[in-house]
Enzyme design. Structure first.
Site, PDB file in Angstrom:
ATOM      1  N   HIS A  48       1.182  -1.349  -0.464  1.00 15.18           N
ATOM      2  CA  HIS A  48       0.388   0.525   0.054  1.00 15.18           C
ATOM      3  C   HIS A  48       0.943   1.488  -0.361  1.00 15.18           C
ATOM      4  O   HIS A  48       0.325   1.559  -0.129  1.00 15.18           O
ATOM      5  CB  HIS A  48      -0.418   0.259   0.985  1.00 15.18           C
ATOM      6  CG  HIS A  48      -2.291  -1.095   0.735  1.00 15.18           C
ATOM      7  ND1 HIS A  48      -3.486  -1.044   0.306  1.00 15.18           N
ATOM      8  CD2 HIS A  48      -2.557  -2.123   2.060  1.00 15.18           C
ATOM      9  CE1 HIS A  48      -3.630  -2.041   0.279  1.00 15.18           C
ATOM     10  NE2 HIS A  48      -3.321  -2.758   1.184  1.00 15.18           N
ATOM     11  N   ARG A  73       7.211  -5.159   2.978  1.00 13.58           N
ATOM     12  CA  ARG A  73       6.023  -6.038   2.811  1.00 13.58           C
ATOM     13  C   ARG A  73       5.615  -5.889   0.927  1.00 13.58           C
ATOM     14  O   ARG A  73       6.090  -4.689   0.664  1.00 13.58           O
ATOM     15  CB  ARG A  73       5.098  -5.527   3.143  1.00 13.58           C
ATOM     16  CG  ARG A  73       3.833  -5.872   3.035  1.00 13.58           C
ATOM     17  CD  ARG A  73       2.333  -5.381   4.078  1.00 13.58           C
ATOM     18  NE  ARG A  73       2.266  -4.304   3.470  1.00 13.58           N
ATOM     19  CZ  ARG A  73       0.714  -3.637   3.800  1.00 13.58           C
ATOM     20  NH1 ARG A  73       0.152  -4.431   4.974  1.00 13.58           N
ATOM     21  NH2 ARG A  73      -0.048  -2.770   3.446  1.00 13.58           N
ATOM     22  N   GLU A 152      -5.277 -11.683   6.965  1.00 11.62           N
ATOM     23  CA  GLU A 152      -6.292 -10.818   7.452  1.00 11.62           C
ATOM     24  C   GLU A 152      -7.206 -11.270   6.471  1.00 11.62           C
ATOM     25  O   GLU A 152      -7.697  -9.905   6.264  1.00 11.62           O
ATOM     26  CB  GLU A 152      -5.560  -9.421   6.858  1.00 11.62           C
ATOM     27  CG  GLU A 152      -4.121 -10.091   5.390  1.00 11.62           C
ATOM     28  CD  GLU A 152      -3.747  -8.591   4.658  1.00 11.62           C
ATOM     29  OE1 GLU A 152      -4.133  -7.417   5.413  1.00 11.62           O
ATOM     30  OE2 GLU A 152      -2.958  -8.452   4.293  1.00 11.62           O
ATOM     31  N   ASP A 178      -7.823  -4.899   7.381  1.00 17.22           N
ATOM     32  CA  ASP A 178      -8.723  -5.885   6.131  1.00 17.22           C
ATOM     33  C   ASP A 178      -9.423  -6.901   7.130  1.00 17.22           C
ATOM     34  O   ASP A 178     -10.283  -7.409   7.207  1.00 17.22           O
ATOM     35  CB  ASP A 178      -7.924  -7.012   5.680  1.00 17.22           C
ATOM     36  CG  ASP A 178      -7.245  -5.462   4.206  1.00 17.22           C
ATOM     37  OD1 ASP A 178      -7.609  -5.568   3.658  1.00 17.22           O
ATOM     38  OD2 ASP A 178      -5.742  -5.176   4.031  1.00 17.22           O
TER      39      ASP A 178
END
Ligand code: 3PY
Ligand code: MG
Length: 267
Positions: A48, A73, A152, A178
């Site tokens: 993100h 990530r 998640e 999430d």
């Protein structure tokens, strides 16, 4: 001498809980600055965040200048990027949306050398950062490179024990936003939702019984301390973006308050 990644892996497995700077601003200086302020490691967010591979690679090197490890990530399902991040010297990989044992096996395959996985050889910067010779790196990297699967979704919760049992999966990382969306069937996004809290305790217990560690995203320091007290070993605290905004607001509030006080004093 033990290198940064090996010391960090040992701490996450057996030592004091660690706090991560979560970095999505695409500038390698940001994680370095935050780690120099005392964060135990940085997470460079390619899912993100606006971090691309070049920024991540430079960020890993900059964080090493601060004597700290960097975890990357990766974007959803981009397991080849996990191998490249390890080549660049990442101390670990967080993979989002690992929803099945097949996802977990793929993640392990791309992050561990044989016989555990099928990671391809090419640790160009990792050799420099660890100070290991190629054969030492080949023998030791599977042990100190942390492979972390994000839990998640409902599917991930259902497959949790199987995901934890995959050789090469070192730990799990809870994505509370999430997870809250999944557990409320899309009704809300709330990292502090009671269903998320219940899941946090369940995930910590299952990870412990599998001999693996649990980690989680946390919105602030208070939450990170509370999550650590529930048996978690690695907590992020907010994001670089959020902390920059909060710091800016606090500085401006102080300036405006002082300005008013000054005016009162002057008149
Ligand atoms: C989540 O909370 O879902 C995350 O992935 C943290 O960024
Ligand atoms: Mg998420």
């Amino acid at each position: 001498m033990t290198h940064i990644a090996a010391a960090f892996a040992q701490r996450i497995r057996t030592g004091a809980p660690a706090f991560a700077a979560w970095c999505g601003i695409p500038d390698p200086l940001v994680p370095e600055i935050m780690c120099r302020e005392g964060f135990d490691c940085a997470v460079l967010d390619m899912q993100h965040g606006a971090v691309d591979y070049a920024v991540a690679a430079q960020g890993i090197a900059n964080v090493a200048l601060a004597g700290k490890p960097a975890i990357v990530r990766i974007p959803v399902g981009e397991f080849a990027t996990a191998s490249r991040a390890l080549d660049a010297g990442a101390a670990g990989i967080i993979a989002p949306m690992v929803n099945s044992v097949e996802d977990a096996r793929l993640l392990a395959a791309f992050t561990k050398f044989p016989p555990v996985g099928e990671r391809s050889w090419g640790p160009h910067k990792a050799l420099a950062l660890t100070g290991l010779a190629p054969l030492e790196y080949l023998a030791e990297a599977n042990g100190f490179s942390l492979t972390i699967a994000m839990i998640e979704t409902r599917a991930a919760m259902a497959a949790l024990d199987d995901i934890l049992a995959v050789p090469g999966i070192d730990g799990v990382f809870v994505g509370p936003s999430d997870l809250s969306i999944a557990l409320t069937n899309g009704a809300t996004v709330n990292q502090l939702h009671p269903e998320v809290d219940k899941a946090l305790d369940h995930i910590a217990a299952r990870a412990k019984s599998a001999g693996k560690f649990a980690a989680a995203f946390c919105a602030d320091g208070k939450r990170a301390a509370a999550v650590a007290a529930r048996g978690y070993q690695l907590m992020s605290i907010g994001t670089d973006n959020a902390l920059l905004r909060a710091g800016s607001r606090a500085a401006l509030d102080a300036a405006h308050a002082t300005g008013k006080a000054g005016q009162q004093g002057a008149y």
